[in-house]
Write a protein that holds these residues in place. Structure first.
Motif, PDB file in Angstrom:
ATOM      1  N   MET A 124       0.822  -1.196   0.000  1.00 55.60           N
ATOM      2  CA  MET A 124       0.000   0.000   0.000  1.00 55.60           C
ATOM      3  C   MET A 124       0.871   1.268   0.000  1.00 55.60           C
ATOM      4  O   MET A 124       0.620   2.210  -0.760  1.00 55.60           O
ATOM      5  CB  MET A 124      -0.929   0.001   1.216  1.00 55.60           C
ATOM      6  CG  MET A 124      -1.915   1.149   1.239  1.00 55.60           C
ATOM      7  SD  MET A 124      -2.993   1.092   2.667  1.00 55.60           S
ATOM      8  CE  MET A 124      -1.855   1.544   3.962  1.00 55.60           C
ATOM      9  N   LEU A 125       1.901   1.295   0.846  1.00 60.67           N
ATOM     10  CA  LEU A 125       2.778   2.466   0.899  1.00 60.67           C
ATOM     11  C   LEU A 125       3.614   2.605  -0.375  1.00 60.67           C
ATOM     12  O   LEU A 125       3.819   3.720  -0.865  1.00 60.67           O
ATOM     13  CB  LEU A 125       3.680   2.400   2.126  1.00 60.67           C
ATOM     14  CG  LEU A 125       2.984   2.706   3.453  1.00 60.67           C
ATOM     15  CD1 LEU A 125       3.882   2.345   4.630  1.00 60.67           C
ATOM     16  CD2 LEU A 125       2.580   4.171   3.524  1.00 60.67           C
ATOM     17  N   VAL A 126       4.096   1.496  -0.905  1.00 59.17           N
ATOM     18  CA  VAL A 126       4.832   1.528  -2.170  1.00 59.17           C
ATOM     19  C   VAL A 126       3.955   2.147  -3.253  1.00 59.17           C
ATOM     20  O   VAL A 126       4.375   3.061  -3.973  1.00 59.17           O
ATOM     21  CB  VAL A 126       5.301   0.103  -2.572  1.00 59.17           C
ATOM     22  CG1 VAL A 126       5.713   0.049  -4.036  1.00 59.17           C
ATOM     23  CG2 VAL A 126       6.446  -0.352  -1.680  1.00 59.17           C
ATOM     24  N   ASP A 127       2.732   1.679  -3.359  1.00 67.95           N
ATOM     25  CA  ASP A 127       1.811   2.200  -4.373  1.00 67.95           C
ATOM     26  C   ASP A 127       1.501   3.684  -4.151  1.00 67.95           C
ATOM     27  O   ASP A 127       1.424   4.464  -5.097  1.00 67.95           O
ATOM     28  CB  ASP A 127       0.510   1.395  -4.383  1.00 67.95           C
ATOM     29  CG  ASP A 127       0.702  -0.031  -4.884  1.00 67.95           C
ATOM     30  OD1 ASP A 127       1.760  -0.330  -5.481  1.00 67.95           O
ATOM     31  OD2 ASP A 127      -0.206  -0.858  -4.663  1.00 67.95           O
ATOM     32  N   GLN A 128       1.323   4.068  -2.884  1.00 69.37           N
ATOM     33  CA  GLN A 128       0.992   5.464  -2.569  1.00 69.37           C
ATOM     34  C   GLN A 128       2.119   6.409  -2.986  1.00 69.37           C
ATOM     35  O   GLN A 128       1.882   7.422  -3.646  1.00 69.37           O
ATOM     36  CB  GLN A 128       0.709   5.605  -1.071  1.00 69.37           C
ATOM     37  CG  GLN A 128       0.413   7.030  -0.659  1.00 69.37           C
ATOM     38  CD  GLN A 128       0.261   7.180   0.845  1.00 69.37           C
ATOM     39  OE1 GLN A 128       0.739   6.375   1.630  1.00 69.37           O
ATOM     40  NE2 GLN A 128      -0.409   8.237   1.252  1.00 69.37           N
TER      41      GLN A 128
END
Length: 154
Positions: A16-20
């Motif tokens: 999720m953080l990578v994508d954000q």
């Protein structure tokens, strides 16, 4: 610009953080995230590094890029210094930038010698999962510094 790593981003919070952060960075530059297949069934560090590097070389040898390895012995920066470094690379390197994150055991000395540059995100050691997030966050921070946006506080 691309960021290359081996294995999936787990747990889901990492993904999720990578994508954000990838989405945020794409407002400033084209970004490609390249997730390569995990090497399974090898426990011994030296053999695992060799197999991971075969996979990385296959990915990298298909194109000419400026290869930046994330390594604990690489050059350290403050966030502002990293932004300046990134700006210089964008202006003076006529190739796409490839940030390469190794597996749990890092890279061999031969693989490091083939890189154009080694950088470190910290003198601390992080899991290769966390390094993905930290690198992306610092890239985003660098772009906001260069764009004179208010994300970074001195």
């Amino acid at each position: 610009m691309e960021i290359i790593w081996i294995g999936p981003s787990k747990p889901e919070a990492v993904k999720m953080l990578v994508d954000q952060y990838a989405l945020r960075i794409q407002k400033f530059t084209d970004l490609s995230l390249v997730q390569l297949k995990t090497v399974k069934g090898i426990e011994e560090g030296g053999r695992l590094i060799a197999e991971e590097e075969k996979i990385l070389r296959k990915q990298l040898d298909s194109k000419k890029t400026y290869r930046i390895l994330l390594d604990e012995n690489g050059k350290n920066f403050s966030s502002r210094q990293f932004a300046t470094w990134l700006d210089h690379k964008r202006s003076h390197v006529r190739l796409d930038l490839s940030f390469i994150i190794g597996g749990a055991f890092g890279f061999s000395e031969n693989f490091k010698k083939d890189a154009d540059e080694l950088i470190s995100l910290s003198p601390l050691t992080f899991s290769h999962q966390l390094v993905r997030i930290i690198l992306l966050e610092q890239l985003y921070r660098a772009y906001t510094i260069l764009a004179n946006q208010s994300y970074h506080n001195d």
